[in-house]
Every structure is written in structure tokens, then in C-alpha cells.
Design a protein around this motif. Structure first.
Motif, short mmCIF file in Angstrom:
data_model
loop_
_atom_site.label_atom_id
_atom_site.label_comp_id
_atom_site.label_asym_id
_atom_site.label_seq_id
_atom_site.Cartn_x
_atom_site.Cartn_y
_atom_site.Cartn_z
N VAL A 90 0.70 -1.23 -0.01
CA VAL A 90 -0.02 0.05 -0.20
C VAL A 90 0.73 1.38 0.10
CG1 VAL A 90 -1.83 -1.23 1.12
CG2 VAL A 90 -0.05 0.04 2.51
N LEU A 91 0.51 2.31 -0.52
CA LEU A 91 0.87 3.60 -0.40
C LEU A 91 1.36 4.01 0.93
CD1 LEU A 91 1.09 6.10 -2.37
CD2 LEU A 91 -0.72 7.15 -1.20
N ASP A 92 2.56 4.61 1.32
CA ASP A 92 2.62 4.94 2.45
C ASP A 92 1.96 6.27 2.98
OD1 ASP A 92 4.05 5.84 4.71
OD2 ASP A 92 5.66 6.79 3.76
N PRO A 93 0.96 6.24 3.97
CA PRO A 93 -0.01 7.29 4.00
C PRO A 93 1.00 8.85 4.46
CG PRO A 93 -0.68 5.63 5.60
CD PRO A 93 0.68 5.08 4.84
N ARG A 94 0.43 9.76 3.79
CA ARG A 94 1.18 11.24 4.06
C ARG A 94 0.49 11.88 4.95
NH1 ARG A 94 3.49 8.34 0.21
NH2 ARG A 94 4.33 9.37 -1.71
N ALA A 95 1.06 12.68 5.92
CA ALA A 95 0.60 13.77 6.81
C ALA A 95 -0.40 14.69 5.77
CB ALA A 95 1.57 14.47 7.38
N SER A 184 -11.48 10.43 -1.46
CA SER A 184 -10.41 9.78 -2.13
C SER A 184 -9.27 10.53 -2.23
CB SER A 184 -10.84 9.16 -3.57
OG SER A 184 -10.02 8.43 -4.16
N ASN A 185 -8.20 9.52 -2.10
CA ASN A 185 -6.76 9.87 -2.29
C ASN A 185 -6.42 8.92 -3.50
OD1 ASN A 185 -4.06 10.62 -2.59
ND2 ASN A 185 -3.43 9.79 -0.68
N PRO A 186 -6.70 9.21 -4.79
CA PRO A 186 -6.54 8.15 -5.74
C PRO A 186 -5.11 8.42 -6.47
CG PRO A 186 -7.55 10.11 -6.53
CD PRO A 186 -7.36 10.42 -5.33
N PRO A 187 -4.78 7.56 -7.36
CA PRO A 187 -3.39 7.81 -7.91
C PRO A 187 -3.64 9.25 -8.62
CG PRO A 187 -4.44 5.80 -8.67
CD PRO A 187 -5.30 6.38 -7.70
N TYR A 188 -2.49 9.90 -8.74
CA TYR A 188 -2.68 11.41 -9.77
C TYR A 188 -1.29 11.85 -10.29
CZ TYR A 188 -1.73 13.29 -4.89
OH TYR A 188 -0.97 13.51 -3.82
N VAL A 189 -0.43 10.76 -10.17
CA VAL A 189 0.87 11.38 -10.71
C VAL A 189 0.86 10.91 -12.40
CG1 VAL A 189 3.35 11.23 -10.62
CG2 VAL A 189 1.91 11.02 -8.57
N ALA A 190 1.42 11.92 -13.05
CA ALA A 190 1.46 11.61 -14.40
C ALA A 190 2.37 10.34 -14.81
CB ALA A 190 2.05 12.93 -15.47
N ALA A 194 9.00 12.39 -13.85
CA ALA A 194 10.17 11.87 -13.27
C ALA A 194 10.29 11.63 -11.63
CB ALA A 194 11.30 12.95 -13.28
N HIS A 195 9.18 12.26 -10.96
CA HIS A 195 8.90 12.07 -9.43
C HIS A 195 8.78 10.67 -9.15
CE1 HIS A 195 7.62 12.82 -5.42
NE2 HIS A 195 6.32 12.77 -5.89
N LEU A 196 8.28 9.89 -10.19
CA LEU A 196 7.82 8.27 -9.89
C LEU A 196 9.02 7.47 -9.25
CD1 LEU A 196 5.18 7.60 -12.52
CD2 LEU A 196 4.87 7.58 -10.02
N GLU A 198 11.39 8.45 -7.44
CA GLU A 198 11.75 8.69 -6.09
C GLU A 198 10.86 7.86 -5.28
OE1 GLU A 198 11.37 12.81 -5.37
OE2 GLU A 198 12.68 13.24 -7.23
N LEU A 199 9.45 7.38 -5.83
CA LEU A 199 8.57 6.81 -5.13
C LEU A 199 8.55 5.20 -5.57
CD1 LEU A 199 5.83 9.24 -5.75
CD2 LEU A 199 7.38 9.16 -3.77
N LYS A 200 9.84 4.66 -5.91
CA LYS A 200 9.78 3.28 -6.63
C LYS A 200 9.57 2.21 -5.81
CE LYS A 200 14.72 2.94 -5.27
NZ LYS A 200 16.17 2.60 -5.97
N THR A 205 0.43 1.35 -9.33
CA THR A 205 -0.84 1.55 -9.30
C THR A 205 -1.64 2.44 -8.44
OG1 THR A 205 -1.38 -0.41 -7.85
CG2 THR A 205 -1.56 -0.81 -10.15
N ALA A 206 -0.97 2.87 -7.20
CA ALA A 206 -1.55 3.80 -6.15
C ALA A 206 -1.19 5.18 -6.48
CB ALA A 206 -1.11 3.29 -4.78
N LEU A 207 -0.14 5.30 -7.56
CA LEU A 207 0.40 6.54 -7.73
C LEU A 207 0.27 7.08 -8.95
CD1 LEU A 207 4.14 5.63 -6.43
CD2 LEU A 207 2.58 7.42 -5.68
N ALA A 208 0.31 6.16 -10.09
CA ALA A 208 0.15 6.68 -11.65
C ALA A 208 -1.12 6.85 -12.16
CB ALA A 208 1.33 6.07 -12.28
N LEU A 236 -11.54 15.24 -2.85
CA LEU A 236 -10.17 14.47 -3.59
C LEU A 236 -8.99 15.11 -3.21
CD1 LEU A 236 -12.07 14.29 -7.18
CD2 LEU A 236 -11.69 12.18 -5.63
N GLU A 237 -8.17 14.43 -3.03
CA GLU A 237 -6.83 14.77 -3.11
C GLU A 237 -6.35 14.70 -4.58
OE1 GLU A 237 -4.20 13.39 0.10
OE2 GLU A 237 -2.30 13.59 -1.46
N HIS A 238 -5.15 15.60 -4.97
CA HIS A 238 -4.64 15.63 -6.22
C HIS A 238 -3.43 16.07 -6.09
CE1 HIS A 238 -5.68 19.70 -6.19
NE2 HIS A 238 -6.78 19.59 -5.91
#
Ligand code: GLN
Length: 279
Positions: A90-95, A184-190, A194-196, A198-200, A205-208, A236-238
Motif C-alpha cells: 500500500v501507499l505510505d500514508p502522508r501527513a 479519495s486519495n487516488p493515484p494522480y501522478v502523470a 520523473a518524481h515516480l 523517487e517513489l519506486k 497502481t497507487a501513484l500513476a 479528492l486529493e490531487h
């Protein structure tokens, strides 16, 4: 490594490039102590680390240097005052996502017989925070990942929070259900961002979400209208630069009171609107 004291282990990790706070949290993890117990480290700087703690700490340090989230290494994360178990499923929950929870709670403050749903729940963070704050509410949570649902329902059980989980894509498993709030905090990264890289360590599926990062948000906005009670909210978060685009999507769909809220860094990070059925 030869036998190190607690203080020597912390400086060893810092020499390798770990920030002091990371080194301390990972050391506490290796010692089986709570992550907030940093005073203990200072008081026990001269204690020798036993071999097992030293091995665990060395391994944790290498993982962190390889940019793995601390939450995956320690296996837990604080979110909205709740301790969640998290791992690479799962995605690491963000503050920052706590601001979405706060917004939802304030929109729902006067709503009785409250029904809410968290789409793409991951660890269960948003749904569990909502249920914890509004025990009177019926809270559902959806995820397309069966693995995520295993973790989220274990978190719910451990925390004693009665959330109903559904397996499927966005609102598809909720035919016939309507809500006061869809959050919802859905995936929202293009997908070429390039930021992806860093989130390797986190699930892609939770990001892009497609070429502009908005593919999933478009689906949610479209589907939400059949699942909102009169005056219900979609929140929505985005991404940091998507507030205007999400406002436009909501406006075009017929949502009213469309507005955005900032995250902890002051960036417009959440956008929502209200659904009024035409009388
Ligand atoms: N906020 C995360 C990041 O960019 C992305 C989370 C998401 O896509 N929902 O670091």
C-alpha cells in the motif's frame, strides 16, 4: 561491524548519509522500542547493541539509504492519531492527506445518519480516521487491490473500527449505494513524471494515472454523481498543480460549491464539490 554502543550506531548511520532523525527512528525499531522514544536513546548512548539489534539496524539503514520509506522498514505509520500497519502492498500514508480527512469531517459536522466511503483506501488510512472521529457514521472503503484490503481490514480489526470493505474499481462495487461524502486519495501522478522514480518502493497502481495524472479522478468524478445523496460532497486529493483542472472537471460534471483546500505546505492539494439533485 564490531560491537557498537547505541550512540556509535547512530553516528555510523549518519556517516553513511542518513539524517539524524531517521537514524534514531530506525535504531529504536531495531531495539524494539516505540518510534517516539528518542529520549531513551540519549539516556542509553553507552549501552552496547546486541548482535541481533545491530544486524537489524544495519539492514534498516541500508534499506533507508536505498530510499525505502521508513514506514515500510518499521512496518507502521501514524495517521490522524492512529497507528497503522503498512508495507509495500500500500501507499505510505502522508501527513498531507490528514487535511482531506479534516475537510471531510468539517463538511459532515452537522450530518446525522452519516454514510461515507473512501475510494482506493490502501492501508485504510482515510476510512479508519473517519470512523475513529465519527463512530456514529457508516463507513465503507474500496480498493482494487486484494492485497491492500487484507492489510486495511487487519488495521480495522486491530483498531476496533467497524469499516465495511469492498473489492473493486472505484464505485463499481457500490451499485445502489449513496453517500453523504465520497472521499479519495487516488493515484494522480502523470505516468511519465520523473518524481515516480523517487517513489519506486510504493505500488505504481497507487501513484500513476495516465498521461496527465487525471485518468482516475475523471472516472471518480463521473461515477460519483450516481452515488451521492442530495447535497453530498465529493472530496479528492490531487497533485500540486491539478487544483484548477479538478475544479473544472467537477464544474463540468455539474457539481456546485467547487473549492480547494491547501496541504501542510500551503499547496492547493484537495478539491471538492457538492452534488445537488435538480428538483
Ligand atoms: N502524494 C504522493 C506524492 O506525490 C502521491 C500520492 C498519490 O498519487 N495519491 O508523493
Amino acid at each position: 561491524m564490531s560491537v557498537l554502543t547505541v550512540a556509535q550506531a547512530a553516528s555510523w548511520a549518519q556517516t553513511l548519509g542518513l539524517p539524524r532523525l531517521d537514524a534514531q527512528v530506525l535504531l529504536l525499531h531495531a531495539l524494539g522500542r516505540a518510534p517516539h522514544d528518542r529520549a531513551w536513546l540519549l539516556a542509553h548512548g553507552d549501552d552496547a547493541l546486541d548482535a541481533a539489534a545491530q544486524t537489524t539496524f544495519a539492514d534498516a539503514t541500508q534499506r533507508r539509504l536505498n530510499t525505502e520509506p521508513i514506514a515500510y522498514i518499521t512496518g507502521q505509520k501514524e495517521f490522524f492519531g492512529l497507528t497503522l500497519q503498512v508495507d509495500k502492498r500500500v501507499l505510505d500514508p502522508r501527513a498531507d492527506t490528514e487535511t482531506l480527512v479534516e475537510w471531510a469531517l468539517s463538511c459532515m459536522a452537522d450530518t446525522l445518519t452519516l454514510e461515507m466511503v473512501d475510494l482506493g483506501t490502501g492501508s485504510g488510512a482515510i476510512a479508519l480516521a473517519l470512523k475513529h472521529s465519527r463512530p456514529d457514521a457508516a463507513v465503507r472503503a474500496v480498493d482494487a487491490s486484494a492485497d491492500a484490503l487484507v492489510l486495511a481490514s487487519a488495521n480495522a480489526k486491530r483498531l476496533g473500527l467497524a469499516v465495511t470493505f469492498h473489492h473493486g474499481s472505484w464505485l463499481a462495487p457500490l451499485n445502489g449505494h449513496t453517500f453523504d461524502a465520497i472521499v479519495s486519495n487516488p493515484p494522480y501522478v502523470a505516468s511519465d513524471d520523473a518524481h515516480l522514480a523517487e517513489l519506486k518502493h510504493e505500488p505504481l497502481t497507487a501513484l500513476a494515472s495516465g498521461a496527465d495524472g487525471l485518468d482516475d479522478i475523471r472516472v471518480i468524478v463521473r461515477e460519483a454523481v450516481r452515488h451521492l445523496k442530495p447535497n453530498g460532497w465529493l472530496l479528492l486529493e490531487h497533485g500540486f498543480d491539478q487544483a484548477q483542472a479538478v475544479q473544472t472537471l467537477l464544474g463540468n460534471q455539474g457539481f456546485v460549491n467547487v473549492q480547494s483546500r491547501p496541504d501542510l505546505a500551503g499547496i492547493l492539494r484537495c478539491t471538492g464539490g457538492q452534488w445537488k439533485t435538480v428538483k
